[in-house]
Every structure is written in structure tokens, then in C-alpha cells.
Design a protein around this motif. Structure first.
Motif, PDB file in Angstrom:
ATOM      1  N   THR A  58       0.841  -1.203   0.000  1.00 21.94           N
ATOM      2  CA  THR A  58       0.000   0.000   0.000  1.00 21.94           C
ATOM      3  C   THR A  58       0.871   1.245   0.000  1.00 21.94           C
ATOM      4  OG1 THR A  58      -1.369  -1.288   1.539  1.00 21.94           O
ATOM      5  CG2 THR A  58      -2.112   0.940   1.002  1.00 21.94           C
ATOM      6  N   ALA A  62       1.162   4.141  -2.846  1.00 20.45           N
ATOM      7  CA  ALA A  62       0.998   5.555  -2.506  1.00 20.45           C
ATOM      8  C   ALA A  62       2.200   6.375  -2.964  1.00 20.45           C
ATOM      9  CB  ALA A  62       0.791   5.700  -1.002  1.00 20.45           C
ATOM     10  N   ARG A  73      -7.202   8.289  -5.269  1.00 20.85           N
ATOM     11  CA  ARG A  73      -7.616   7.795  -3.954  1.00 20.85           C
ATOM     12  C   ARG A  73      -7.215   6.321  -3.850  1.00 20.85           C
ATOM     13  NH1 ARG A  73      -8.349   9.810   0.540  1.00 20.85           N
ATOM     14  NH2 ARG A  73     -10.013   8.354   1.101  1.00 20.85           N
ATOM     15  N   ILE A  74      -6.622   5.964  -2.733  1.00 15.37           N
ATOM     16  CA  ILE A  74      -6.152   4.605  -2.489  1.00 15.37           C
ATOM     17  C   ILE A  74      -6.854   4.054  -1.254  1.00 15.37           C
ATOM     18  CG2 ILE A  74      -4.137   3.151  -2.020  1.00 15.37           C
ATOM     19  CD1 ILE A  74      -2.450   5.552  -3.200  1.00 15.37           C
ATOM     20  N   TYR A  75      -7.393   2.846  -1.378  1.00 15.04           N
ATOM     21  CA  TYR A  75      -8.079   2.205  -0.258  1.00 15.04           C
ATOM     22  C   TYR A  75      -7.404   0.861   0.027  1.00 15.04           C
ATOM     23  CZ  TYR A  75     -11.767   5.585  -1.320  1.00 15.04           C
ATOM     24  OH  TYR A  75     -12.468   6.744  -1.564  1.00 15.04           O
ATOM     25  N   GLY A  76      -6.900   0.700   1.254  1.00 12.29           N
ATOM     26  CA  GLY A  76      -6.328  -0.568   1.693  1.00 12.29           C
ATOM     27  C   GLY A  76      -7.311  -1.260   2.618  1.00 12.29           C
ATOM     28  N   CYS A  95       2.022   1.583   6.019  1.00 11.68           N
ATOM     29  CA  CYS A  95       1.427   2.689   5.267  1.00 11.68           C
ATOM     30  C   CYS A  95       0.925   3.787   6.205  1.00 11.68           C
ATOM     31  CB  CYS A  95       0.296   2.191   4.380  1.00 11.68           C
ATOM     32  SG  CYS A  95      -0.251   3.416   3.174  1.00 11.68           S
ATOM     33  N   ASN A  99       1.672   7.634   6.075  1.00  8.42           N
ATOM     34  CA  ASN A  99       0.567   8.595   6.040  1.00  8.42           C
ATOM     35  C   ASN A  99       0.864   9.761   6.973  1.00  8.42           C
ATOM     36  OD1 ASN A  99      -0.822   6.984   4.266  1.00  8.42           O
ATOM     37  ND2 ASN A  99      -2.479   6.455   5.656  1.00  8.42           N
ATOM     38  N   TRP A 104      -0.147  11.672   3.841  1.00  5.71           N
ATOM     39  CA  TRP A 104      -0.898  10.950   2.807  1.00  5.71           C
ATOM     40  C   TRP A 104      -2.319  10.611   3.255  1.00  5.71           C
ATOM     41  CZ3 TRP A 104       3.183   6.662   1.300  1.00  5.71           C
ATOM     42  CH2 TRP A 104       4.200   7.256   0.518  1.00  5.71           C
ATOM     43  N   VAL A 108      -4.805   8.231   1.146  1.00  8.14           N
ATOM     44  CA  VAL A 108      -4.858   6.811   1.479  1.00  8.14           C
ATOM     45  C   VAL A 108      -5.809   6.569   2.647  1.00  8.14           C
ATOM     46  CG1 VAL A 108      -3.537   4.770   2.110  1.00  8.14           C
ATOM     47  CG2 VAL A 108      -2.455   6.580   0.746  1.00  8.14           C
ATOM     48  N   SER A 109      -6.713   5.621   2.486  1.00  2.00           N
ATOM     49  CA  SER A 109      -7.605   5.206   3.565  1.00  2.00           C
ATOM     50  C   SER A 109      -7.337   3.751   3.896  1.00  2.00           C
ATOM     51  CB  SER A 109      -9.074   5.373   3.158  1.00  2.00           C
ATOM     52  OG  SER A 109      -9.385   6.730   2.932  1.00  2.00           O
TER      53      SER A 109
END
Length: 380
Positions: A58, A62, A73-76, A95, A99, A104, A108-109
Motif C-alpha cells: 500500500t 501511494a 484515492r487509495i483504499y487498503g 502505510c 501517512n 498521505w 490513502v484510507s
């Protein structure tokens, strides 16, 4: 489809604190570089990773997005809130560290505690890149893909990890060969899905360990094939709450016939799972009975008189073993066995058999073991 590897974003993993006792690269450099290369080529705007573990990949994703200055938008997503191999750490901890370090958090969520099916309404549609690296055994990635497919953009790219784990784990000397041989969910998905697929082999004619495909209109037209492959015998049985999350997604986005197939698959595997569990528990009871008799334990206490403890009592009594008491919070006298509450004084005995589940009761088990000779039914 074609894609070039991009290795530069992987260098961020060298910044992970050296004192952290976790793995930094569970996904190989080539696999991560291929993901980064696809992001660079396609300028992906909504990216989902399913099964993040410590969150190293992740973080690499990012970093790639950051270097490209993309508005993405990034979702882990991970079902486990804690890192599966070290519960001192949170899932996605690497991650999350970056963040905080690089700000980030708006890009990143990290979503944990629920399956991808339980997070999709929050993530929304228009996903153009997804990396699936979850269970590897059935139903695993097949369920994950069926859940996320209706949320993908029309030409989205899907990557699935460990498509050659059934070979690679054995070649690399894993101690759990049987489990590795069963790690075929990603391979089944990659082989079944109707899509534009990336090569299976490297330039040395060796199987690569990451599968990659771009969905097309035919992916949706032939999705029934994946439902059919889901009907293979599952290696594990998800909790009811997890099955309900997938059921709700399938009911919402697929036709009634496919929902019928899903329900039939779940029903069939539940039946098999229950029968296998019954057989396993029966073997446990007989092993415990043999252990008690072979070691000449004469005065036994069974702690836990539920659906596991009562059949054990029946077997022990039937073989002439004296059960001086049962311990249970709610049960009453059972077949002449005196039942006491956990807080009451425990009678003199040779052995206590703990017949309640070990998960969630670790502290109690340690306390009992520190004071009395005891065994745990789950250990047999």
C-alpha cells in the motif's frame, strides 16, 4: 495486455523503522514494480488493495501515485484489524506510518475490520485498479472479485497475487506444504475469468507469481463461470456475518439466478463444514479418552459442559473414567455429575480437561494452567 515494471517507488520501504519486527516486503519486488508500472501507464485514479497485512505494498502504491502527482484515492482493505502474524501491530501499520510522515492521509484510507464486501458502499464505484491478495484458498479471492466487479470501471485492471504459490511455497522450502498446495484460489480466478490477460511466464519460462488482467464486456457476460467455480469445496468457512456481507452485494448487483447459485454454494459448503467439524471433534474426544486412560488419571474434572463437553463426558463415563465434577456457568447436573460454577472451590482431582474454545479465553486458560494439571481439548 502489456505493462512495464517501475521499481523506483519501492525504495520507500527502506525508510521503515529498523526496530520494527515485521516483514517489509511480503510482495516481491517484481510484483510491486509491475503494479507501479501499470499505475504509471494508466494514471489510475481509484485504487483498491484487498488484503494489506502490514501495508508495505500500500505504501509503495501511494509513493508511486505521489511521484506521478496524481489526484488519486487509495483504499487498503483488510478483514483483520491486527497484523495477522504479529498482533502487536495494526494491519496497514507501514502505510499508516508514511501517512503520518508525508501527509498521505487524504490520499490513502486504511479500512479494517470488515471484508471488501462490507466496505464497497463507502469506497464507491469507478475503481480502475484493484490488487487482490487475501486468503489464496477457496472461497477467498473468488468471493472478493465477485463482490468488487460491479464497482470497477469498464476497463479496470485487476491484479491477483500468489497465483503460483502452490509451486513457489514448496520450492522455497515452506514447512507447511499441504497448506501451500491448497493455495489455488487466485489461480482459479485468473484461469476462469474472461478478460485480456497479462503473460503467465517470465523470460526464463518460469511461472510469475502475480496475475494481471483487464476486464472487458465479456467479463460480465461470462461471470457465471466464476460462480460455478465457487461451487468447488471450500478450504475454510467464513463467519455468518462475512457471508452476509457478500450475500448483500451479490443480491444487489447480480441477477436472481446467480444469487441462487451463491446460496446453494454456501448451503453445500456449510453442510460439508459441519460434518467435517463433527468428525474432527469426535477424533479429539477419542484422543483425550486414550490420554486419560494411558496416563491412569482417575479423578477428572471437565470444564465446559456445552456441545463439546457433554459428548466428552459421555465417552469418558462409558469407559469407566470417574468424573468428579463439571465446571460450567449455566449448566445443571449432567448424568449424575456434580456441576459447580467457575468461581466456586474446585474439588481435588488428577486432571482438568478444558472443553471450552481456546480463542478469547487465553488469559483464563493461562490462569488455570498455573494452578492445576490440565489439558485443552483443542490441543488434541
Amino acid at each position: 495486455m502489456r505493462a512495464d515494471c517501475w521499481y523506483e517507488p519501492l525504495e520507500i520501504l527502506n525508510e521503515v523503522p529498523k526496530e520494527w519486527t515485521i516483514e517489509r516486503r511480503q510482495v516481491r519486488d517484481f510484483d510491486q514494480a509491475l503494479i507501479c508500472g501499470i499505475i504509471r501507464e494508466r494514471k489510475s485514479k481509484k485504487i483498491v488493495e484487498i488484503g494489506i497485512a502490514e501495508g508495505g505494498t500500500t505504501a509503495v502504491i501511494a509513493k508511486a501515485v505521489s511521484m506521478l502527482e496524481l489526484d488519486s484515492r487509495i483504499y487498503g482493505v483488510d478483514l483483520s484489524r491486527k497484523l495477522y502474524y504479529d498482533d502487536r501491530y495494526e494491519s496497514g501499520c507501514i502505510c499508516s506510518y508514511f501517512n503520518d510522515k508525508y501527509g498521505w492521509d487524504k490520499m490513502v484510507s486504511i479500512l479494517t475490520g470488515r471484508t471488501i464486501a462490507g466496505q464497497l458502499e463507502r469506497i464507491g464505484k469507478g475503481i480502475d485498479l484493484v490488487f487482490i491478495d487475501s486468503a489464496h484458498v477457496l472461497p477467498g479471492e473468488l468471493l472478493d472479485f465477485l463482490a468488487i466487479l460491479p464497482y470497477l470501471s469498464k476497463d479496470a485492471v485487476v491484479l491477483v497475487h500468489d497465483v503460483s504459490l502452490n509451486y513457489l511455497g514448496i520450492l522455497e522450502g515452506t514447512s507447511d506444504i499441504i497448506a501451500v498446495k491448497k493455495s489455488v484460489a487466485t489461480k482459479i480466478l485468473l484461469g476462469t475469468v474472461c478478460a485480456d490477460k497479462y503473460t503467465f511466464l517470465n523470460d526464463k519460462d518460469e511461472f510469475i507469481n502475480i496475475g494481471c488482467f483487464q476486464i472487458t464486456e465479456d467479463t460480465y457476460k461470462n461471470v457465471r463461470d466464476i460462480f460455478w467455480m465457487l461451487s468447488m469445496t471450500w478450504e475454510y468457512m467464513p463467519e455468518k456475518s462475512v457471508l452476509d456481507e457478500y450475500h448483500n452485494i451479490i443480491k444487489l448487483h447480480y441477477d436472481k439466478e446467480l444469487l441462487r447459485i451463491y446460496n446453494a454454494v454456501v448451503s453445500s459448503n456449510l453442510f460439508i463444514h459441519e460434518k467435517m467439524l463433527e468428525e474432527a471433534e469426535k477424533r479429539q474426544r477419542y484422543k483425550v479418552k486414550d490420554y486419560v486412560i494411558d496416563n491412569d488419571y482417575r479423578k477428572i474434572i471437565v470444564w465446559g459442559l456445552g456441545k463439546r463437553g457433554k459428548p466428552l463426558c459421555d465417552l469418558l463415563l462409558g469407559n469407566g473414567v470417574d468424573i468428579v465434577a463439571g465446571i460450567d456457568q449455566s449448566a445443571e447436573e449432567y448424568k449424575g455429575i456434580r456441576v459447580i460454577k467457575p468461581y466456586m472451590e474446585i474439588p481435588d482431582c488428577d486432571l482438568i480437561i478444558l472443553a471450552f474454545p481456546h480463542k478469547g479465553y487465553e488469559d483464563l486458560i493461562r490462569k488455570i494452567k498455573s494452578k492445576r494439571k490440565c489439558i485443552l481439548l483443542d490441543d488434541f
